[in-house]
Design a protein around this motif. Structure first.
Motif, PDB file in Angstrom:
ATOM      1  N   ASP A  90      11.468 -23.901  10.936  1.00  0.00           N
ATOM      2  CA  ASP A  90      12.051 -25.233  10.807  1.00  0.00           C
ATOM      3  C   ASP A  90      13.570 -25.177  10.670  1.00  0.00           C
ATOM      4  OD1 ASP A  90       9.401 -26.278  10.654  1.00  0.00           O
ATOM      5  OD2 ASP A  90       9.363 -25.756   8.527  1.00  0.00           O
ATOM      6  N   VAL A  91      14.206 -24.389  11.514  1.00  0.00           N
ATOM      7  CA  VAL A  91      15.652 -24.224  11.341  1.00  0.00           C
ATOM      8  C   VAL A  91      16.438 -25.450  11.772  1.00  0.00           C
ATOM      9  CG1 VAL A  91      15.792 -21.732  11.396  1.00  0.00           C
ATOM     10  CG2 VAL A  91      15.716 -22.992  13.542  1.00  0.00           C
ATOM     11  N   ARG A  92      15.856 -26.265  12.657  1.00  0.00           N
ATOM     12  CA  ARG A  92      16.600 -27.419  13.149  1.00  0.00           C
ATOM     13  C   ARG A  92      16.315 -28.648  12.298  1.00  0.00           C
ATOM     14  NH1 ARG A  92      17.722 -28.167  19.270  1.00  0.00           N
ATOM     15  NH2 ARG A  92      19.593 -28.899  18.209  1.00  0.00           N
ATOM     16  N   GLY A  93      17.370 -29.458  12.146  1.00  0.00           N
ATOM     17  CA  GLY A  93      17.179 -30.730  11.454  1.00  0.00           C
ATOM     18  C   GLY A  93      17.044 -30.590   9.951  1.00  0.00           C
ATOM     19  N   ILE A  94      16.434 -31.613   9.349  1.00  0.00           N
ATOM     20  CA  ILE A  94      16.407 -31.677   7.881  1.00  0.00           C
ATOM     21  C   ILE A  94      15.009 -31.423   7.331  1.00  0.00           C
ATOM     22  CG2 ILE A  94      18.361 -33.259   7.779  1.00  0.00           C
ATOM     23  CD1 ILE A  94      16.353 -35.540   7.272  1.00  0.00           C
ATOM     24  N   ILE A  95      14.145 -30.816   8.150  1.00  0.00           N
ATOM     25  CA  ILE A  95      12.778 -30.597   7.684  1.00  0.00           C
ATOM     26  C   ILE A  95      12.740 -29.620   6.515  1.00  0.00           C
ATOM     27  CG2 ILE A  95      10.520 -29.628   8.318  1.00  0.00           C
ATOM     28  CD1 ILE A  95      10.914 -30.829  11.083  1.00  0.00           C
ATOM     29  N   ARG A  96      13.498 -28.556   6.614  1.00  0.00           N
ATOM     30  CA  ARG A  96      13.497 -27.526   5.575  1.00  0.00           C
ATOM     31  C   ARG A  96      14.933 -27.262   5.139  1.00  0.00           C
ATOM     32  NH1 ARG A  96       9.369 -24.369   4.123  1.00  0.00           N
ATOM     33  NH2 ARG A  96       8.228 -25.138   5.927  1.00  0.00           N
ATOM     34  N   GLN A  97      15.292 -27.784   3.984  1.00  0.00           N
ATOM     35  CA  GLN A  97      16.666 -27.696   3.496  1.00  0.00           C
ATOM     36  C   GLN A  97      16.704 -26.983   2.143  1.00  0.00           C
ATOM     37  OE1 GLN A  97      19.678 -30.043   4.901  1.00  0.00           O
ATOM     38  NE2 GLN A  97      18.523 -28.933   6.443  1.00  0.00           N
ATOM     39  N   HIS A  98      17.896 -26.493   1.775  1.00  0.00           N
ATOM     40  CA  HIS A  98      18.046 -25.923   0.429  1.00  0.00           C
ATOM     41  C   HIS A  98      18.064 -27.024  -0.623  1.00  0.00           C
ATOM     42  CE1 HIS A  98      18.382 -21.845   1.649  1.00  0.00           C
ATOM     43  NE2 HIS A  98      19.539 -21.982   2.272  1.00  0.00           N
ATOM     44  N   GLN A  99      18.518 -28.202  -0.231  1.00  0.00           N
ATOM     45  CA  GLN A  99      18.483 -29.356  -1.136  1.00  0.00           C
ATOM     46  C   GLN A  99      17.799 -30.516  -0.424  1.00  0.00           C
ATOM     47  OE1 GLN A  99      22.250 -30.954  -2.666  1.00  0.00           O
ATOM     48  NE2 GLN A  99      21.309 -32.975  -2.785  1.00  0.00           N
ATOM     49  N   PHE A 100      16.831 -31.111  -1.084  1.00  0.00           N
ATOM     50  CA  PHE A 100      16.259 -32.341  -0.540  1.00  0.00           C
ATOM     51  C   PHE A 100      15.881 -33.243  -1.707  1.00  0.00           C
ATOM     52  CE2 PHE A 100      11.755 -31.596  -1.496  1.00  0.00           C
ATOM     53  CZ  PHE A 100      11.730 -30.232  -1.696  1.00  0.00           C
ATOM     54  N   GLN A 101      15.705 -34.517  -1.403  1.00  0.00           N
ATOM     55  CA  GLN A 101      15.375 -35.481  -2.450  1.00  0.00           C
ATOM     56  C   GLN A 101      13.875 -35.751  -2.439  1.00  0.00           C
ATOM     57  OE1 GLN A 101      18.929 -34.758  -2.417  1.00  0.00           O
ATOM     58  NE2 GLN A 101      18.593 -35.974  -0.580  1.00  0.00           N
ATOM     59  N   LYS A 102      13.350 -35.987  -3.606  1.00  0.00           N
ATOM     60  CA  LYS A 102      11.914 -36.223  -3.668  1.00  0.00           C
ATOM     61  C   LYS A 102      11.602 -37.182  -4.818  1.00  0.00           C
ATOM     62  CE  LYS A 102       9.261 -32.506  -4.283  1.00  0.00           C
ATOM     63  NZ  LYS A 102       8.480 -32.606  -5.525  1.00  0.00           N
ATOM     64  N   VAL A 103      10.587 -38.022  -4.586  1.00  0.00           N
ATOM     65  CA  VAL A 103      10.014 -38.810  -5.682  1.00  0.00           C
ATOM     66  C   VAL A 103       8.669 -38.158  -5.977  1.00  0.00           C
ATOM     67  CG1 VAL A 103       9.006 -41.025  -6.349  1.00  0.00           C
ATOM     68  CG2 VAL A 103      11.222 -40.952  -5.172  1.00  0.00           C
ATOM     69  N   GLU A 104       8.519 -37.733  -7.216  1.00  0.00           N
ATOM     70  CA  GLU A 104       7.332 -36.965  -7.593  1.00  0.00           C
ATOM     71  C   GLU A 104       6.428 -37.780  -8.502  1.00  0.00           C
ATOM     72  OE1 GLU A 104       6.632 -34.117  -6.386  1.00  0.00           O
ATOM     73  OE2 GLU A 104       5.256 -33.065  -7.734  1.00  0.00           O
ATOM     74  N   LEU A 105       5.124 -37.607  -8.328  1.00  0.00           N
ATOM     75  CA  LEU A 105       4.145 -38.241  -9.208  1.00  0.00           C
ATOM     76  C   LEU A 105       3.509 -37.143 -10.065  1.00  0.00           C
ATOM     77  CD1 LEU A 105       2.365 -40.457  -6.512  1.00  0.00           C
ATOM     78  CD2 LEU A 105       4.222 -41.128  -8.052  1.00  0.00           C
ATOM     79  N   VAL A 106       3.414 -37.381 -11.362  1.00  0.00           N
ATOM     80  CA  VAL A 106       2.811 -36.393 -12.276  1.00  0.00           C
ATOM     81  C   VAL A 106       1.826 -37.116 -13.181  1.00  0.00           C
ATOM     82  CG1 VAL A 106       3.252 -34.769 -14.159  1.00  0.00           C
ATOM     83  CG2 VAL A 106       4.859 -34.914 -12.253  1.00  0.00           C
ATOM     84  N   LYS A 107       0.661 -36.499 -13.368  1.00  0.00           N
ATOM     85  CA  LYS A 107      -0.327 -37.080 -14.278  1.00  0.00           C
ATOM     86  C   LYS A 107      -0.820 -36.041 -15.275  1.00  0.00           C
ATOM     87  CE  LYS A 107      -2.504 -40.553 -11.300  1.00  0.00           C
ATOM     88  NZ  LYS A 107      -3.806 -41.026 -10.781  1.00  0.00           N
ATOM     89  N   PHE A 108      -1.090 -36.520 -16.489  1.00  0.00           N
ATOM     90  CA  PHE A 108      -1.789 -35.735 -17.497  1.00  0.00           C
ATOM     91  C   PHE A 108      -3.111 -36.454 -17.715  1.00  0.00           C
ATOM     92  CE2 PHE A 108       2.725 -35.346 -18.069  1.00  0.00           C
ATOM     93  CZ  PHE A 108       2.929 -33.996 -18.266  1.00  0.00           C
ATOM     94  N   SER A 109      -4.213 -35.764 -17.460  1.00  0.00           N
ATOM     95  CA  SER A 109      -5.505 -36.428 -17.398  1.00  0.00           C
ATOM     96  C   SER A 109      -6.528 -35.788 -18.321  1.00  0.00           C
ATOM     97  CB  SER A 109      -6.001 -36.366 -15.945  1.00  0.00           C
ATOM     98  OG  SER A 109      -7.387 -36.604 -15.869  1.00  0.00           O
ATOM     99  N   LYS A 110      -7.540 -36.595 -18.697  1.00  0.00           N
ATOM    100  CA  LYS A 110      -8.703 -36.006 -19.350  1.00  0.00           C
ATOM    101  C   LYS A 110      -9.396 -35.107 -18.334  1.00  0.00           C
ATOM    102  CE  LYS A 110      -9.579 -40.156 -22.083  1.00  0.00           C
ATOM    103  NZ  LYS A 110     -10.477 -41.303 -22.296  1.00  0.00           N
ATOM    104  N   PRO A 111      -9.914 -33.972 -18.784  1.00  0.00           N
ATOM    105  CA  PRO A 111     -10.546 -33.040 -17.838  1.00  0.00           C
ATOM    106  C   PRO A 111     -11.618 -33.704 -16.984  1.00  0.00           C
ATOM    107  CG  PRO A 111     -10.266 -31.963 -19.949  1.00  0.00           C
ATOM    108  CD  PRO A 111      -9.860 -33.404 -20.144  1.00  0.00           C
ATOM    109  N   GLU A 112     -12.460 -34.523 -17.587  1.00  0.00           N
ATOM    110  CA  GLU A 112     -13.581 -35.069 -16.827  1.00  0.00           C
ATOM    111  C   GLU A 112     -13.140 -36.130 -15.821  1.00  0.00           C
ATOM    112  OE1 GLU A 112     -13.077 -35.237 -20.034  1.00  0.00           O
ATOM    113  OE2 GLU A 112     -13.519 -37.238 -20.855  1.00  0.00           O
ATOM    114  N   GLU A 113     -11.892 -36.587 -15.912  1.00  0.00           N
ATOM    115  CA  GLU A 113     -11.438 -37.630 -14.988  1.00  0.00           C
ATOM    116  C   GLU A 113     -10.449 -37.123 -13.951  1.00  0.00           C
ATOM    117  OE1 GLU A 113      -9.739 -40.476 -17.644  1.00  0.00           O
ATOM    118  OE2 GLU A 113     -11.682 -41.253 -18.304  1.00  0.00           O
ATOM    119  N   SER A 114     -10.155 -35.825 -13.988  1.00  0.00           N
ATOM    120  CA  SER A 114      -9.000 -35.368 -13.223  1.00  0.00           C
ATOM    121  C   SER A 114      -9.197 -35.447 -11.711  1.00  0.00           C
ATOM    122  CB  SER A 114      -8.601 -33.947 -13.643  1.00  0.00           C
ATOM    123  OG  SER A 114      -9.599 -33.011 -13.313  1.00  0.00           O
ATOM    124  N   TYR A 115     -10.432 -35.294 -11.240  1.00  0.00           N
ATOM    125  CA  TYR A 115     -10.620 -35.369  -9.780  1.00  0.00           C
ATOM    126  C   TYR A 115     -10.570 -36.802  -9.272  1.00  0.00           C
ATOM    127  CZ  TYR A 115     -10.782 -30.453  -9.310  1.00  0.00           C
ATOM    128  OH  TYR A 115     -10.379 -29.149  -9.306  1.00  0.00           O
TER     129      TYR A 115
END
Length: 424
Positions: free
Chosen positions: A270-295
């Motif tokens: 992916d050397v061309r374009g902005i597909i693979r960069q040293h810096q990129f922006q991201k919006v991340e989703l994170v959850k902490f879940s009960k084990p039985e509900e995680s899937y």
RNA sequence: GGAGAGGUGGCUGAGUGGUCGAAAGCAGCGGUUUGCUAAACCGUCGUAGGCCUUUAAAGUCUACCGGGGGUUCGAAUCCCCCCCUCUCCGCCA
């Protein structure tokens, strides 16, 4: 990191399933090391018990006004013996921990067995590849032509695999960040977090980035800090060494951050374009879940990420990574792949994973409610979405014959325009 | 950057060399009392690892009072280094 007792008692089943990754647990080495380590610990601890007893004795004798010189001398000798045994025990313990932390997570039973990306299982397809009455261009031509991407000046001020966004290009990046955060916070129920972009080694260890993937990180010279490779690291570590209220789960967080990756070992990809960069922006989703509900939570999290693409009208498909293609830390991963006309293929734009207790045990993130004993939570995360790749997916999918780019309906209020035209 | 004060269990907080894994309170859990609720009273209540045990529990041992080293027969307590928090000063977006 596995629970040691569980690992010992399910060694055969775990070993058999890990062979699908493929990963071979050296069972003999594990048994031998575990045995030696336990023997060394027992031996050292028995002597320590003796020492503690004698020390207590000395205290009593002294208070009774008796001479204790002999006894003190004996404890000193005992101490030398203990020091040697302790060294051996801790060396074995370190070796054992290294062995254990190198063992990848157990794939969930629903994960298909396979060798490579070709064996991933498609579970959803939305929209159809965009059709054009002309030959669509890749974004690395469209961007510079429109004056919204500048690779050459980025190389001058920093280096390869960096880019400058200009004018409406910069605004499109910002619009996407705001759009994603708004949808996730207002409609999907996530709480926004803005974490530090530099993080310490302990945090990276807990998410599994260290010690194995040090080469992928940028380290800040003269400090213990690294540039975050993803918001997953600081946000998951938010509750490191904490006991949460079980009734407050699931905790759903989203965070915008730039992400920094050295991309060691990806030369030529992916050397061309902005597909693979040293810096990129991201919006991340994170959850902490009960084990039985995680899937169930993983499915919802994946749907939340997919929703962004649907609102932007970008065709995509979702695959379950097979045992041979998934990372070492997750128990299950969905990749969402967006259609890129410029490359004529589906390309990963989000990776949504359930780590079960693998990270939570390393990070000691537990939860309890009243009567229950504190148990490790399950941690999950996924991109919601990678902003740079969304940016290029819009530019490529919404390009017009004259080289302009139509702004997707959902972004127009953020962009203040419905079309991006060349400034030349 | 300078000066000072601190960091103790889920939380608050006592503890300056041995009887301290740690007082007390709060929260939690079990129970008694009680039309119900509340209150009161009694009991219980850290984590990890080892031994024992088929497993678990119980029992027992070891380690842990921000992190690391040291002094000592013995360290939450004394010494050194580091990290973090707070207050004041300086600088600064």
């Amino acid at each position: 990191m596995y629970d040691l007792g569980y690992f010992r008692n399910h060694l055969d089943a775990i070993t058999a399933r890990l062979a699908d990754r493929p990963f071979s647990v050296d069972v003999d080495a594990f048994r031998k090391l575990d045995g030696e380590r336990r023997a060394a610990v027992s031996e050292a601890e028995a002597l320590k018990a003796q020492k503690n007893a004698e020390s207590a004795e000395i205290g009593k004798l002294k208070r009774a006004g008796q001479d204790t010189a002999d006894k003190q001398q004996r404890v000193r000798e005992l101490d030398e013996l203990i020091a040697k045994l302790d060294d051996r025990a801790s060396a074995l313990d370190t070796e054992f921990r290294d062995l254990m932390s190198g063992i990848p997570n157990l794939p969930h039973e629903s994960v298909p067995v396979g060798k490579s990306a070709a064996d991933n299982l498609e579970v959803r397809r939305w929209g159809a590849p965009t059709e054009f009455k002309f030959e669509p261009k890749p974004h690395w031509d469209l961007g510079p032509d429109l004056g919204i991407l500048d690779f050459e000046r980025a190389a001058k001020i920093t280096g390869a695999r960096f880019v400058v966004y200009m004018g409406l290009g910069a605004k499109l990046e910002r619009a996407l960040i705001n759009f994603m955060l708004d949808v996730h916070t207002k409609e999907h129920g996530y709480t926004e977090v803005l974490p530090p972009f530099a993080i310490n080694s302990a945090s990276l260890y807990c998410t599994g980035n260290l010690p194995k993937f040090e080469a992928d990180l940028f380290k800040l010279q003269g400090t213990d800090y690294y540039l975050a490779p993803t918001a997953e690291v600081p946000v998951t570590n938010l509750y490191r060494d904490e006991v949460l209220d079980l009734d407050s789960l699931p905790i759903k967080l989203c965070a915008y951050t730039p992400c920094f990756r050295s991309e060691a070992g990806s030369y030529g990809r992916d050397v061309r374009g902005i597909i693979r960069q040293h810096q990129f922006q991201k919006v991340e989703l994170v959850k902490f879940s009960k084990p039985e509900e995680s899937y169930a939570e993983l499915d919802k999290l994946t749907a939340d990420a997919q929703d962004i693409l649907e609102r932007l009208g970008l065709p995509y498909r979702t695959v379950v990574l097979c045992t041979g293609d998934m990372g070492v830390n997750p128990a299950k991963t969905y990749d969402i792949e967006v259609w890129l006309p410029g490359q004529n293929e589906y390309k990963e734009i989000s990776s949504c994973s359930n780590f079960e207790g693998y990270q939570a045990r390393r990070a000691s993130i537990r939860a309890k409610s009243g009567k229950s004993k504190a148990e490790h939570v399950h941690t999950l995360n996924g991109s919601g979405l990678a902003v740079g790749r969304t940016w290029l997916a819009i530019v490529e999918n919404y390009q017009q014959a004259d080289g302009s780019v139509v702004v997707p309906e959902a972004l127009r209020s953020y962009m203040g325009t419905d079309i991006i035209r060349g400034v030349k």
